[in-house]
Design an enzyme around this catalytic site. Structure first.
Site, PDB file in Angstrom:
ATOM      1  N   ASP A   1      -8.422  -5.065  -4.608  1.00 44.93           N
ATOM      2  CA  ASP A   1      -7.784  -4.072  -3.740  1.00 44.93           C
ATOM      3  C   ASP A   1      -8.710  -2.900  -3.411  1.00 44.93           C
ATOM      4  O   ASP A   1      -8.622  -2.306  -2.341  1.00 44.93           O
ATOM      5  CB  ASP A   1      -6.525  -3.520  -4.430  1.00 44.93           C
ATOM      6  CG  ASP A   1      -5.240  -4.025  -3.807  1.00 44.93           C
ATOM      7  OD1 ASP A   1      -5.214  -4.216  -2.575  1.00 44.93           O
ATOM      8  OD2 ASP A   1      -4.250  -4.218  -4.542  1.00 44.93           O
TER       9      ASP A   1
ATOM     10  N   SER B   1       0.838  -1.195   0.000  1.00 41.48           N
ATOM     11  CA  SER B   1       0.000   0.000   0.000  1.00 41.48           C
ATOM     12  C   SER B   1       0.879   1.253   0.000  1.00 41.48           C
ATOM     13  O   SER B   1       1.696   1.411  -0.902  1.00 41.48           O
ATOM     14  CB  SER B   1      -0.964  -0.034   1.188  1.00 41.48           C
ATOM     15  OG  SER B   1      -1.994   0.915   1.046  1.00 41.48           O
TER      16      SER B   1
ATOM     17  N   HIS C   1      -7.798  -5.417  -0.058  1.00 36.74           N
ATOM     18  CA  HIS C   1      -6.565  -4.675   0.210  1.00 36.74           C
ATOM     19  C   HIS C   1      -5.916  -5.199   1.494  1.00 36.74           C
ATOM     20  O   HIS C   1      -6.591  -5.389   2.503  1.00 36.74           O
ATOM     21  CB  HIS C   1      -6.900  -3.188   0.359  1.00 36.74           C
ATOM     22  CG  HIS C   1      -5.713  -2.289   0.352  1.00 36.74           C
ATOM     23  ND1 HIS C   1      -4.798  -2.276  -0.682  1.00 36.74           N
ATOM     24  CD2 HIS C   1      -5.278  -1.364   1.239  1.00 36.74           C
ATOM     25  CE1 HIS C   1      -3.861  -1.373  -0.427  1.00 36.74           C
ATOM     26  NE2 HIS C   1      -4.137  -0.811   0.738  1.00 36.74           N
TER      27      HIS C   1
END
Length: 557
Positions: free
Chosen positions: A336, A211, A451
């Protein structure tokens, strides 16, 4: 049987008595002493927690070297994470004195030397996170033991400043910003200078992150400040080209924070912010989580890196020449965008309720608003072209997740892969999609990998805490650790000390290939041209007018 048990006990005792261990280690700041424990027959782990890699940082200032210490520093406990908002954004946790790192070194019958080094950068939207990760019953997410032991690599994690104290920028020389990126650079530099004394090879450092950590990895290999420090890099669900990765209006946001804490917005602003209680400044950097389809949460992530003319001398897409000799893996999770879509349109997780088609149209307009008045209509048409006259509720909801996944993660990652491959000299490029379905029971049955779902597998949680997982999850963890650590060793995820389920081809080979990582991997897991039509759409129709992703365009003509 009793005699066999005695023999095993004696073997373990002898093994422990002769455990290979570094003992106290000399670093540039002084001596450090960690802990050593047994992890298997004639396998041990040296663990150092809380080694300072820089001095306690000045507020809104770059990190500086640590002055050092006398005697032997006990490095046996994690230090506090850098000051940040709590998960509810109602209070502040952590400390300004936070620039510490942690090291895991695998040992066999003798002390290891020349090991590859893997340095992890955590995510958290540049707003939160810590080098040890989330903790449940003293089980830390970013514990490096499984990776180190199974891959025979050294693992390093560290803290860097986040939120207002890490990324507030006045847009000028008073407070240029990027303090969190400078912290990351300081940690990587410290590892390069000191890791040989821990048994590592300073010329074989791989940085990896997820991320905001994945975007940070990309920023670090693009910055000229890291020349010669990094050999390889892995970006998981985040690159420097992501729409949330660069703050285009830093002064505006700095002035908002200044007004919240009672500081002027003129030339005295930065001096006032430095004098203000750091908890107050941190709280003022709160994110507005009241999102909707018309105002998606991704547009609220304003505390992030800036083009400062120093660490980042230019737009990220112009800096890929700096990574020409760095091997690079980048990829995303197949859903995600789900976590963001849930905040924007909560009904997508409601199995009993429907999601109106109007929500898709509103989201299309919101994500496209910077591209012109008609862009939203074009985006809506692009994502609904196969809907038919009466799309099912499942199709509508999945379209929302696909749109957010593409816009926030997948398309920028593909663009980064093309740019890296296009500028590569000796550096190799690899692409992946992670699609192991989410383990969250409350999610829809059509749900894929959300995610951050990949992190538990990369850090081997199904192997270290097996009761919480099924055998298929342990397979996924083994696959990912094997690919990641082979890559750290050789620059090729297929070659190293660990066997892999299928050969992962380079991205630049025929058809821009990638592997689909899940529990059913076989030769059919090698695929090509990931979401071709949508990548082409976003990188041509929506590319900034001054940019040309030449590789991308050429691939789809």
């Amino acid at each position: 049987m009793a005699m066999l048990g005695v023999f095993i006990s004696v073997a373990l005792i002898l093994g422990t008595a002769n455990a290979a261990s570094l003992g106290a280690v000399y670093t540039e700041g002084g001596m450090v002493q960690g802990e050593n424990h047994n992890v298997g027959l004639f396998r041990y782990m040296d663990v150092f927690k809380g080694i300072p890699f820089a001095a306690p940082p000045g507020r809104l200032e770059k990190p500086v070297p640590h002055p050092g210490w006398s005697g032997v520093l006990k490095a046996t406990d994690y230090r506090k994470r850098c000051m940040q908002l709590n998960l509810l954004a109602t209070d502040v946790v952590g400390s300004e004195d936070c620039l510490y790192l942690n090291i895991w070194i695998p040992q066999g019958r003798s002390v290891s030397t020349g090991l590859p080094v893997m340095v992890f950068i955590y995510g958290g939207g540049f707003l939160l996170g810590g080098g040890q990760g989330a903790n449940f019953l003293n089980n830390y997410l970013y514990d490096g033991q499984e990776i180190a032991d199974r891959g025979n690599v050294i693992v390093v994690t560290f803290n860097y400043r986040v939120g207002s104290l890490g990324f507030l920028s006045s847009g000028d020389a008073d407070a240029p910003g990027n303090y969190g990126l400078w912290d990351q650079h300081a940690a990587i530099s410290w590892v390069h200078r000191n890791i040989r004394n821990f048994g590592g090879n300073p010329d074989n450092i791989t940085i990896f992150g997820e991320s905001a950590g994945g975007a940070s990895v990309n920023f670090q290999i693009l910055s000229p400040k890291n020349k010669g420090l990094i050999r390889r890099a892995i970006s998981q669900s985040g690159v420097a080209l992501c729409p949330w990765a660069v703050n285009r209006n830093p002064r505006q946001y700095a002035e908002e924070i200044a007004r919240k804490v009672g500081c002027p917005t003129d030339s005295a602003m930065v001096a006032c912010l430095r004098r203000t209680d750091p908890k107050t400044v941190t709280l003022a950097g709160n994110v507005n989580f009241s999102a909707s389809a018309s105002h998606p949460i991704v547009h609220n992530l304003a505390l992030s890196p800036v083009i400062d003319g120093d660490f980042l001398p230019d737009e990220p897409e112009t800096l890929f020449g700096n990574a020409a000799d760095i091997d690079y893996i980048a990829g995303v999770n197949d859903m995600d965008g789900h976590i963001f879509a849930t905040l924007d349109i909560p009904s997508i997780n409601n199995a009993l309720g429907s999601t109106p088609v109007e929500e898709v149209r509103a989201l299309s307009v919101a994500l496209s608003k910077s591209r012109g008045p008609d862009a939203g209509i074009t985006t809506y048409e692009e994502y609904t072209v196969n809907w038919g006259s009466k799309p099912s509720d499942k199709v509508v909801k999945k379209t929302i997740v696909d749109m957010e996944t593409d816009y926030i993660f997948l398309v920028p990652t593909q663009a980064a892969l093309y740019l890296h491959s296009d500028h590569a000299k000796s550096g190799r490029t690899y692409s992946y999609l992670f699609s192991e379905p989410s383990r969250m029971p409350v999610f829809p049955v059509w749900m894929g990998a959300d995610h951050a779902d990949d992190l538990q597998y990369v850090f081997g949680k199904p192997l270290s805490t097996p009761l919480g997982y099924f055998p298929r999850h342990r397979d996924v963890a083994r696959y990912m650790i094997s690919y990641w650590t082979n890559f750290a060793q050789t620059g090729d995820p297929n070659k190293g000390e660990s066997s892999v389920p299928v050969t992962w081809p380079e991205f630049a080979s025929s058809g821009h290939q990638y592997i689909d990582i899940n529990n059913k991997m076989n030769r059919d897991s090698v695929k090509q041209m990931l979401r071709t039509r949508l990548v082409y759409y976003w990188t041509t129709v929506f590319a900034k007018s001054k940019l040309r992703y030449s590789q991308t365009l050429g691939a789809y003509r």
